[in-house]
Design a protein around this motif. Structure first.
Motif, PDB file in Angstrom:
ATOM      1  N   ASP A  21     -22.619  20.938  32.929  1.00  0.00           N
ATOM      2  CA  ASP A  21     -23.325  19.764  33.452  1.00  0.00           C
ATOM      3  C   ASP A  21     -22.826  18.542  32.683  1.00  0.00           C
ATOM      4  OD1 ASP A  21     -25.051  18.140  34.861  1.00  0.00           O
ATOM      5  OD2 ASP A  21     -26.849  19.297  34.411  1.00  0.00           O
ATOM      6  N   ARG A  22     -23.481  17.392  32.885  1.00  0.00           N
ATOM      7  CA  ARG A  22     -23.027  16.142  32.282  1.00  0.00           C
ATOM      8  C   ARG A  22     -23.807  15.765  31.028  1.00  0.00           C
ATOM      9  NH1 ARG A  22     -24.659  12.411  35.314  1.00  0.00           N
ATOM     10  NH2 ARG A  22     -25.946  13.724  36.634  1.00  0.00           N
ATOM     11  N   ALA A  23     -24.623  16.657  30.505  1.00  0.00           N
ATOM     12  CA  ALA A  23     -25.443  16.333  29.330  1.00  0.00           C
ATOM     13  C   ALA A  23     -24.549  16.063  28.115  1.00  0.00           C
ATOM     14  CB  ALA A  23     -26.407  17.469  29.030  1.00  0.00           C
ATOM     15  N   VAL A  24     -24.879  14.971  27.398  1.00  0.00           N
ATOM     16  CA  VAL A  24     -24.135  14.588  26.194  1.00  0.00           C
ATOM     17  C   VAL A  24     -25.150  14.137  25.146  1.00  0.00           C
ATOM     18  CG1 VAL A  24     -22.399  13.064  25.198  1.00  0.00           C
ATOM     19  CG2 VAL A  24     -22.178  13.784  27.576  1.00  0.00           C
ATOM     20  N   PHE A  25     -24.950  14.599  23.906  1.00  0.00           N
ATOM     21  CA  PHE A  25     -25.810  14.153  22.802  1.00  0.00           C
ATOM     22  C   PHE A  25     -24.915  13.851  21.615  1.00  0.00           C
ATOM     23  CE2 PHE A  25     -28.699  14.371  19.256  1.00  0.00           C
ATOM     24  CZ  PHE A  25     -29.904  13.902  19.755  1.00  0.00           C
ATOM     25  N   THR A  26     -24.865  12.575  21.230  1.00  0.00           N
ATOM     26  CA  THR A  26     -24.057  12.158  20.091  1.00  0.00           C
ATOM     27  C   THR A  26     -24.931  11.359  19.142  1.00  0.00           C
ATOM     28  OG1 THR A  26     -23.337   9.968  20.855  1.00  0.00           O
ATOM     29  CG2 THR A  26     -22.155  11.878  21.755  1.00  0.00           C
ATOM     30  N   ASN A  27     -24.360  10.920  18.006  1.00  0.00           N
ATOM     31  CA  ASN A  27     -25.145  10.097  17.076  1.00  0.00           C
ATOM     32  C   ASN A  27     -25.181   8.641  17.496  1.00  0.00           C
ATOM     33  OD1 ASN A  27     -22.581   9.243  16.434  1.00  0.00           O
ATOM     34  ND2 ASN A  27     -22.641   9.953  14.304  1.00  0.00           N
ATOM     35  N   ALA A  28     -24.503   8.271  18.604  1.00  0.00           N
ATOM     36  CA  ALA A  28     -24.516   6.899  19.092  1.00  0.00           C
ATOM     37  C   ALA A  28     -25.238   6.767  20.424  1.00  0.00           C
ATOM     38  CB  ALA A  28     -23.083   6.377  19.239  1.00  0.00           C
ATOM     39  N   PRO A  59     -39.061   9.437  18.596  1.00  0.00           N
ATOM     40  CA  PRO A  59     -38.535   9.125  17.272  1.00  0.00           C
ATOM     41  C   PRO A  59     -38.055  10.394  16.568  1.00  0.00           C
ATOM     42  CG  PRO A  59     -40.543   7.903  17.673  1.00  0.00           C
ATOM     43  CD  PRO A  59     -40.410   8.894  18.801  1.00  0.00           C
ATOM     44  N   LEU A  60     -36.795  10.354  16.121  1.00  0.00           N
ATOM     45  CA  LEU A  60     -36.154  11.544  15.573  1.00  0.00           C
ATOM     46  C   LEU A  60     -34.948  11.100  14.770  1.00  0.00           C
ATOM     47  CD1 LEU A  60     -36.134  14.765  15.907  1.00  0.00           C
ATOM     48  CD2 LEU A  60     -34.426  14.376  17.684  1.00  0.00           C
ATOM     49  N   SER A  61     -34.702  11.701  13.640  1.00  0.00           N
ATOM     50  CA  SER A  61     -33.527  11.359  12.847  1.00  0.00           C
ATOM     51  C   SER A  61     -32.271  11.559  13.685  1.00  0.00           C
ATOM     52  CB  SER A  61     -33.470  12.244  11.603  1.00  0.00           C
ATOM     53  OG  SER A  61     -32.299  12.011  10.877  1.00  0.00           O
ATOM     54  N   GLY A  62     -31.464  10.493  13.818  1.00  0.00           N
ATOM     55  CA  GLY A  62     -30.260  10.572  14.620  1.00  0.00           C
ATOM     56  C   GLY A  62     -30.488  10.366  16.100  1.00  0.00           C
ATOM     57  N   PHE A  63     -31.685  10.013  16.475  1.00  0.00           N
ATOM     58  CA  PHE A  63     -31.977   9.768  17.903  1.00  0.00           C
ATOM     59  C   PHE A  63     -32.845   8.508  17.963  1.00  0.00           C
ATOM     60  CE2 PHE A  63     -33.996  11.407  22.032  1.00  0.00           C
ATOM     61  CZ  PHE A  63     -32.914  11.006  22.807  1.00  0.00           C
ATOM     62  N   ALA A  64     -33.728   8.422  18.953  1.00  0.00           N
ATOM     63  CA  ALA A  64     -34.543   7.222  19.136  1.00  0.00           C
ATOM     64  C   ALA A  64     -35.332   6.916  17.858  1.00  0.00           C
ATOM     65  CB  ALA A  64     -35.491   7.414  20.314  1.00  0.00           C
ATOM     66  N   ARG A 225     -19.599   2.904  30.073  1.00  0.00           N
ATOM     67  CA  ARG A 225     -18.843   3.049  28.829  1.00  0.00           C
ATOM     68  C   ARG A 225     -19.855   3.071  27.695  1.00  0.00           C
ATOM     69  NH1 ARG A 225     -13.600   1.838  26.831  1.00  0.00           N
ATOM     70  NH2 ARG A 225     -13.610   2.347  24.597  1.00  0.00           N
ATOM     71  N   LEU A 226     -19.907   4.159  26.962  1.00  0.00           N
ATOM     72  CA  LEU A 226     -20.830   4.329  25.842  1.00  0.00           C
ATOM     73  C   LEU A 226     -20.014   4.690  24.614  1.00  0.00           C
ATOM     74  CD1 LEU A 226     -23.641   6.362  27.649  1.00  0.00           C
ATOM     75  CD2 LEU A 226     -23.615   3.911  27.140  1.00  0.00           C
ATOM     76  N   LEU A 241     -29.388   4.726  23.929  1.00  0.00           N
ATOM     77  CA  LEU A 241     -28.311   4.027  23.235  1.00  0.00           C
ATOM     78  C   LEU A 241     -28.830   3.555  21.890  1.00  0.00           C
ATOM     79  CD1 LEU A 241     -27.518   3.926  26.298  1.00  0.00           C
ATOM     80  CD2 LEU A 241     -26.452   1.737  25.820  1.00  0.00           C
ATOM     81  N   ARG A 242     -28.206   4.016  20.842  1.00  0.00           N
ATOM     82  CA  ARG A 242     -28.567   3.584  19.502  1.00  0.00           C
ATOM     83  C   ARG A 242     -28.226   2.105  19.322  1.00  0.00           C
ATOM     84  NH1 ARG A 242     -27.511   7.562  14.516  1.00  0.00           N
ATOM     85  NH2 ARG A 242     -29.194   6.804  13.185  1.00  0.00           N
TER      86      ARG A 242
END
Length: 271
Positions: A21-28, A59-64, A225-226, A241-242
């Motif tokens: 699928d298109r799911a993406v999880f990065t630190n940005a 709210p989460l370390s490395g996320f929102a 573009r992210l 988006l961070r």
């Protein structure tokens, strides 16, 4: 009332479906595609009856860092007399399907698709679905940052269909923002708006800024573009988006590309 906004319906994919699928999880940034919003990933909340929800961010370390966002699904007869248990939390509600009966300050409001409510922190409110159609709405929560010398914001009950979008300068109206709050009102420490792009319109540079974003695609499709990546998104997808994550997009057509946007604003940086 018929809605043009996309809302998840749940269900489960078949055993013959591909896992890709298109799911993406990065630190940005993160992309949560609509196909991930299935029955198996729903959550529940205290004091809500006949209700489930998809948590889009928290709210989460490395996320929102500044907010949480849910898609609430309330069946006929469901709702809550005690929806918010955190007195620090300010609320924005945005209805995408069905009708919400909202009670606040002794007044009762019917929120239909496009309906928006801003509820200040500490304000008591109730919400129910008294209609046959399933109710689906976004619930955005933030711990309000009070400032000495500024009053708290007022309750706002609006509908996007009654608001004229503000065009972005130099775009001939091809890029516009529907604003529920006056940007010069310093009482507010967050804005939730609707951004609309006509087919082929673009964000013509990589925006890089301090505001954290949550973007839920209400209609249409685009290429975003992210950071250093290009990703395709469509109605029902969610992006986080961070702060300072570079961002731009091309609206893909054939119809409008529209999304519900959260950002934190109007406050000093926490030191």
């Amino acid at each position: 009332m018929t809605s043009t906004y996309y809302a998840p319906q749940g269900g489960q994919p078949g055993q013959d479906q591909l896992l890709t699928d298109r799911a993406v999880f990065t630190n940005a940034y993160a992309v949560i595609p609509k196909g991930t919003m299935r029955d198996i990933v729903t959550s529940f909340l205290p004091f809500w009856s006949q209700t489930r929800l998809w948590v889009l961010s928290r709210p989460l370390s490395g996320f929102a860092e500044t907010f949480s966002q849910y898609i609430m699904e309330v069946q006929h007869g469901g709702g809550s007399d005690n929806p918010e248990t955190d007195p620090r939390a300010e609320t924005v509600l945005f209805v995408v399907e069905g009708t919400a009966t909202l009670e606040v300050n002794g007044a009762i409001y019917e929120l239909t698709p496009g309906g928006y409510a801003y509820l200040p922190a500490g304000r008591k409110w109730r919400l129910h679905n008294q209609h046959p159609q399933t109710l689906r709405f976004h619930w955005i929560r933030k711990a309000y940052e009070a400032v000495s010398g500024l009053d708290a914001p007022d309750v706002l009950i609006l509908n996007e269909n009654d608001i004229v979008p503000t065009p972005m300068a130099g775009t001939d109206g091809k890029w516009a923002t529907t604003r529920f709050v006056d940007p010069s009102d310093m009482r507010h420490d967050m804005h939730v708006t609707i951004v609309t792009f006509e087919p082929g319109a673009v964000i013509p540079f990589l925006e890089t800024h301090v505001m954290e974003h949550g973007l839920y695609v209400l209609e249409g499709k685009a290429v975003y573009r992210l950071n250093s990546d290009w990703v395709e998104v469509e109605a029902g997808d969610y992006m986080w988006l961070r702060a300072f994550c570079p961002q731009a997009c091309y609206a893909g057509g054939p119809g409008q590309f529209r999304y519900l946007l959260y950002k934190d604003v109007n406050r000093h940086m926490t030191l």
